[in-house]
Scaffold this motif. Structure first.
Motif, PDB file in Angstrom:
ATOM      1  N   THR A  55     -12.680  22.312  15.311  1.00  0.00           N
ATOM      2  CA  THR A  55     -13.362  23.240  14.416  1.00  0.00           C
ATOM      3  C   THR A  55     -12.482  24.441  14.106  1.00  0.00           C
ATOM      4  OG1 THR A  55     -15.500  22.572  15.320  1.00  0.00           O
ATOM      5  CG2 THR A  55     -15.431  24.687  14.148  1.00  0.00           C
ATOM      6  N   TYR A  56     -11.806  24.932  15.132  1.00  0.00           N
ATOM      7  CA  TYR A  56     -10.998  26.145  14.983  1.00  0.00           C
ATOM      8  C   TYR A  56      -9.563  25.861  14.542  1.00  0.00           C
ATOM      9  CZ  TYR A  56     -14.948  28.400  17.094  1.00  0.00           C
ATOM     10  OH  TYR A  56     -16.216  28.849  17.335  1.00  0.00           O
ATOM     11  N   PHE A  57      -9.030  24.714  14.952  1.00  0.00           N
ATOM     12  CA  PHE A  57      -7.641  24.361  14.652  1.00  0.00           C
ATOM     13  C   PHE A  57      -7.575  22.922  14.146  1.00  0.00           C
ATOM     14  CE2 PHE A  57      -7.815  27.076  18.542  1.00  0.00           C
ATOM     15  CZ  PHE A  57      -7.445  28.274  17.940  1.00  0.00           C
ATOM     16  N   PRO A  58      -8.107  22.659  12.964  1.00  0.00           N
ATOM     17  CA  PRO A  58      -8.184  21.272  12.475  1.00  0.00           C
ATOM     18  C   PRO A  58      -6.811  20.655  12.222  1.00  0.00           C
ATOM     19  CG  PRO A  58      -8.828  22.826  10.748  1.00  0.00           C
ATOM     20  CD  PRO A  58      -8.650  23.618  12.000  1.00  0.00           C
ATOM     21  N   ASP A  59      -6.716  19.358  12.513  1.00  0.00           N
ATOM     22  CA  ASP A  59      -5.446  18.662  12.313  1.00  0.00           C
ATOM     23  C   ASP A  59      -5.176  18.355  10.841  1.00  0.00           C
ATOM     24  OD1 ASP A  59      -7.160  16.539  11.840  1.00  0.00           O
ATOM     25  OD2 ASP A  59      -6.474  15.355  13.541  1.00  0.00           O
ATOM     26  N   THR A  60      -6.070  18.803   9.979  1.00  0.00           N
ATOM     27  CA  THR A  60      -5.861  18.674   8.539  1.00  0.00           C
ATOM     28  C   THR A  60      -5.237  19.932   7.945  1.00  0.00           C
ATOM     29  OG1 THR A  60      -8.117  19.444   8.194  1.00  0.00           O
ATOM     30  CG2 THR A  60      -7.763  17.051   8.236  1.00  0.00           C
ATOM     31  N   ASP A  61      -5.125  20.985   8.755  1.00  0.00           N
ATOM     32  CA  ASP A  61      -4.579  22.263   8.287  1.00  0.00           C
ATOM     33  C   ASP A  61      -3.087  22.320   8.584  1.00  0.00           C
ATOM     34  OD1 ASP A  61      -3.821  24.932   7.877  1.00  0.00           O
ATOM     35  OD2 ASP A  61      -5.733  25.705   8.615  1.00  0.00           O
ATOM     36  N   PRO A  62      -2.246  22.419   7.558  1.00  0.00           N
ATOM     37  CA  PRO A  62      -0.795  22.456   7.775  1.00  0.00           C
ATOM     38  C   PRO A  62      -0.330  23.663   8.583  1.00  0.00           C
ATOM     39  CG  PRO A  62      -1.316  22.764   5.437  1.00  0.00           C
ATOM     40  CD  PRO A  62      -2.600  22.450   6.134  1.00  0.00           C
ATOM     41  N   THR A  63      -1.159  24.682   8.684  1.00  0.00           N
ATOM     42  CA  THR A  63      -0.824  25.859   9.496  1.00  0.00           C
ATOM     43  C   THR A  63      -0.520  25.465  10.932  1.00  0.00           C
ATOM     44  OG1 THR A  63      -2.338  27.177   8.153  1.00  0.00           O
ATOM     45  CG2 THR A  63      -1.686  28.116  10.282  1.00  0.00           C
ATOM     46  N   TYR A  64      -1.208  24.433  11.418  1.00  0.00           N
ATOM     47  CA  TYR A  64      -1.095  24.059  12.828  1.00  0.00           C
ATOM     48  C   TYR A  64      -0.126  22.909  13.077  1.00  0.00           C
ATOM     49  CZ  TYR A  64      -5.155  27.001  12.649  1.00  0.00           C
ATOM     50  OH  TYR A  64      -5.989  28.060  12.405  1.00  0.00           O
TER      51      TYR A  64
END
Length: 158
Positions: free
Chosen positions: A59-68
């Motif tokens: 929820t907080y660090f989704p694996d769809t977000d390139p930021t992470y």
């Protein structure tokens, strides 16, 4: 007092780096993941979030977000600790277990405790880390093709 538990599991693949507790482990195989794949820290994050009554790591660090993408999981752990502290909660202690057939982790545990202590601004004596093997059973865990970590945290209200 509030208790939380978390666990994480990652497939291991040749040619990737293996990180556990914020420490790079010398190994021919590393975790397949969006971030650095640090299963121990991911389990600790879920334990913290659960104890604080929040949602899970995705929820907080989704694996769809390139930021992470390829992010150092210690950064995520610090961010999670900030969320917990915003709720007027502090860590009392962590108890964790890593299941990895090979390599052996005993010599890395002091380095992991130091790394996690720094990331959480918590005394090393408040972090327990145990390393276990899968005794060459349990499928991918027993054949050195996966790593699993479990974490339990105790929080107290300020």
């Amino acid at each position: 007092m509030r208790v939380g538990s978390g666990w994480d599991l990652h497939k291991l693949e040749e040619g990737r780096a293996l990180f556990l507790g914020g420490v790079e482990i010398e190994s021919p195989k590393g975790a397949v993941a969006h971030s650095d794949g640090d299963a121990l820290i991911h389990a600790m994050i879920d334990a913290l979030l659960g104890a604080a009554g929040l949602s899970d790591i995705g929820t907080y660090f989704p694996d769809t977000d390139p930021t992470y993408k390829d992010i150092d999981s210690r950064v995520l752990l610090r961010m999670t600790n900030d969320l917990v502290r915003e709720r007027d909660l502090d860590i009392v202690n962590f108890d964790t277990t890593i299941v990895l057939q090979s390599p052996k982790l005993a010599s890395y545990i002091p380095l992991m405790k130091e790394s996690l202590s720094e990331a959480l601004d918590l005394d090393e004596s408040c972090i327990g880390i145990k390393a276990k093997t899968a005794e060459h059973i349990l499928g991918e865990l027993g054949s050195s093709d996966a790593v699993m970590a479990m974490a339990t945290v105790l929080l107290e209200e300020r």
